[in-house]
Design an enzyme around this catalytic site. Structure first.
Site, PDB file in Angstrom:
ATOM      1  N   PRO A  80       0.767  -1.234   0.000  1.00 58.04           N
ATOM      2  CA  PRO A  80       0.000   0.000   0.000  1.00 58.04           C
ATOM      3  C   PRO A  80       0.801   1.287   0.000  1.00 58.04           C
ATOM      4  O   PRO A  80       1.185   1.787   1.030  1.00 58.04           O
ATOM      5  CB  PRO A  80      -0.797  -0.096   1.308  1.00 58.04           C
ATOM      6  CG  PRO A  80      -0.020  -1.041   2.186  1.00 58.04           C
ATOM      7  CD  PRO A  80       1.060  -1.655   1.365  1.00 58.04           C
ATOM      8  N   GLU A  81       0.998   1.825  -1.170  1.00 54.66           N
ATOM      9  CA  GLU A  81       1.403   3.229  -1.302  1.00 54.66           C
ATOM     10  C   GLU A  81       0.411   3.815  -2.284  1.00 54.66           C
ATOM     11  O   GLU A  81      -0.553   3.140  -2.638  1.00 54.66           O
ATOM     12  CB  GLU A  81       2.855   3.342  -1.786  1.00 54.66           C
ATOM     13  CG  GLU A  81       3.866   2.998  -0.692  1.00 54.66           C
ATOM     14  CD  GLU A  81       5.313   3.170  -1.121  1.00 54.66           C
ATOM     15  OE1 GLU A  81       5.633   4.172  -1.766  1.00 54.66           O
ATOM     16  OE2 GLU A  81       6.125   2.283  -0.823  1.00 54.66           O
ATOM     17  N   HIS A 114      -8.068 -13.600   6.305  1.00 55.76           N
ATOM     18  CA  HIS A 114      -7.867 -12.310   6.958  1.00 55.76           C
ATOM     19  C   HIS A 114      -8.760 -11.197   6.418  1.00 55.76           C
ATOM     20  O   HIS A 114      -8.332 -10.053   6.279  1.00 55.76           O
ATOM     21  CB  HIS A 114      -6.403 -11.875   6.868  1.00 55.76           C
ATOM     22  CG  HIS A 114      -5.449 -12.868   7.444  1.00 55.76           C
ATOM     23  ND1 HIS A 114      -4.800 -13.813   6.680  1.00 55.76           N
ATOM     24  CD2 HIS A 114      -5.053 -13.090   8.713  1.00 55.76           C
ATOM     25  CE1 HIS A 114      -4.036 -14.562   7.448  1.00 55.76           C
ATOM     26  NE2 HIS A 114      -4.176 -14.147   8.691  1.00 55.76           N
ATOM     27  N   ARG A 132      -2.042  -8.013   8.951  1.00 54.27           N
ATOM     28  CA  ARG A 132      -1.378  -7.377  10.094  1.00 54.27           C
ATOM     29  C   ARG A 132      -2.247  -6.375  10.831  1.00 54.27           C
ATOM     30  O   ARG A 132      -1.895  -5.921  11.917  1.00 54.27           O
ATOM     31  CB  ARG A 132      -0.076  -6.716   9.630  1.00 54.27           C
ATOM     32  CG  ARG A 132       0.950  -7.746   9.180  1.00 54.27           C
ATOM     33  CD  ARG A 132       2.168  -7.096   8.570  1.00 54.27           C
ATOM     34  NE  ARG A 132       3.001  -6.482   9.580  1.00 54.27           N
ATOM     35  CZ  ARG A 132       4.116  -5.809   9.305  1.00 54.27           C
ATOM     36  NH1 ARG A 132       4.504  -5.690   8.047  1.00 54.27           N
ATOM     37  NH2 ARG A 132       4.824  -5.277  10.244  1.00 54.27           N
TER      38      ARG A 132
END
Length: 278
Positions: free
Chosen positions: A2-3, A93, A112
């Site tokens: 994720p950018e 997840h 995470r």
DNA sequence: ACGGATGTTCGCGC
DNA sequence: CGCGCGAACATCCG
């Protein structure tokens, strides 16, 4: 991953495939990811809401639904939006699942759990990105403006570029890649940058984002894949390998707590603190 | 099995 | 107030 480019990919896929669809079912297993709103309220607000559009500023994604309902999210380190079709494998997840009226689903997956999803009104969506710097893709970067922002700090240029209040959307990969393309040493004090360096950085940031976006489009926003993919970056993750420009061994250093790869010849450090030998 | 990972925030010390 | 540093968050992967 994720950018800015990953969030932009998510935005495009969501808008292309999901805009106009109506949420038929909401699932949010207990986790810290969906925050500041009870699951009951989340469900009641989103059920039967129609997805109108998806916007993005920096790494923040903003979804607007009918009924003045807004959803804001940040992917953290491991978050990812996934468009799912019947018959495909179910991802693990999943922290939020929106089932749509055509049978497709929108998943927010985040092992995470450093990312987050919040509910707000449509009017509050804009406020979610207040205080962030300009978005290189939406707003473009103005060299004069960036220079002003960069010369306000004594930090290293890479640390400043990753400050979301300076520019929105640049993370460790994009900063590393852009500075290599701009031939600017990552530890160069932002305060001491010359116009020509900032101009090169502006161009490099735009090219780097564009390239990353192209690579992501080739691969699509599908669950799985990506671990088998080879490193698509020029220098990120390539410390020890030869510089693609000059062949010298790429070095590694830590800045702002993040690993940085650079070339000692192509990215000369200020004041010759790192003189080139032989 | 150990260490590091695309992000953000907070506390501490200078 | 600025800035660097380390820790915390929680899990996976090589």
């Amino acid at each position: 991953m994720p950018e800015l480019p990953e969030v932009e990919m998510a935005r495009q896929v969501i808008e292309r495939r999901l805009a106009g669809r109506v949420v038929s079912r909401v699932r949010a297993p207990a986790s810290r990811v969906v925050r500041k709103v009870s699951r009951a309220r989340l469900r009641s607000r989103l059920r039967d809401a129609r997805l109108e559009h998806a916007r993005r500023h920096g790494k923040v994604l903003m979804l607007a639904f009918s009924g003045q309902v807004g959803v804001v999210s940040h992917l953290g380190m491991s978050g990812k939006w996934l468009a799912w079709s019947p018959g495909e494998a179910l991802p693990s997840h999943v922290r939020l699942a929106l089932e749509l009226d055509d049978g497709s689903r929108l998943f927010y997956r985040d092992p995470r759990m450093f990312g987050w999803v919040e509910l707000c009104t449509e009017d509050e969506l804009a406020g979610a990105v207040a205080g962030l710097g300009p978005d290189p893709l939406n707003d473009g970067l103005d060299p004069q403006d960036l220079h002003q922002r960069l010369r306000r700090t004594r930090r290293a240029v890479k640390v400043a570029l990753m400050d979301q209040k300076v520019v929105a959307g640049i993370g460790n990969i994009q900063a590393t890649e852009a500075l290599f393309r701009a031939r600017v040493h990552p530890a160069w004090p932002a305060l001491q940058l010359q116009h020509r360096q900032v101009a090169r950085i502006v161009e490099a940031v735009e090219i780097t984002i564009e390239r990353t976006l192209e690579d992501l489009k080739r691969r699509g926003l599908r669950y799985q894949s990506e671990k088998d993919a080879t490193n698509p970056f020029v220098v990120y993750g390539r410390a020890g390998e030869p510089c693609p420009e000059c062949g010298r061994r790429l070095r590694e250093m830590t800045l702002g707590g993040r690993t940085t790869v650079y070339c000692t010849r192509c990215q000369r450090s200020p004041r010759g603190s790192e003189r080139t030998r032989r």
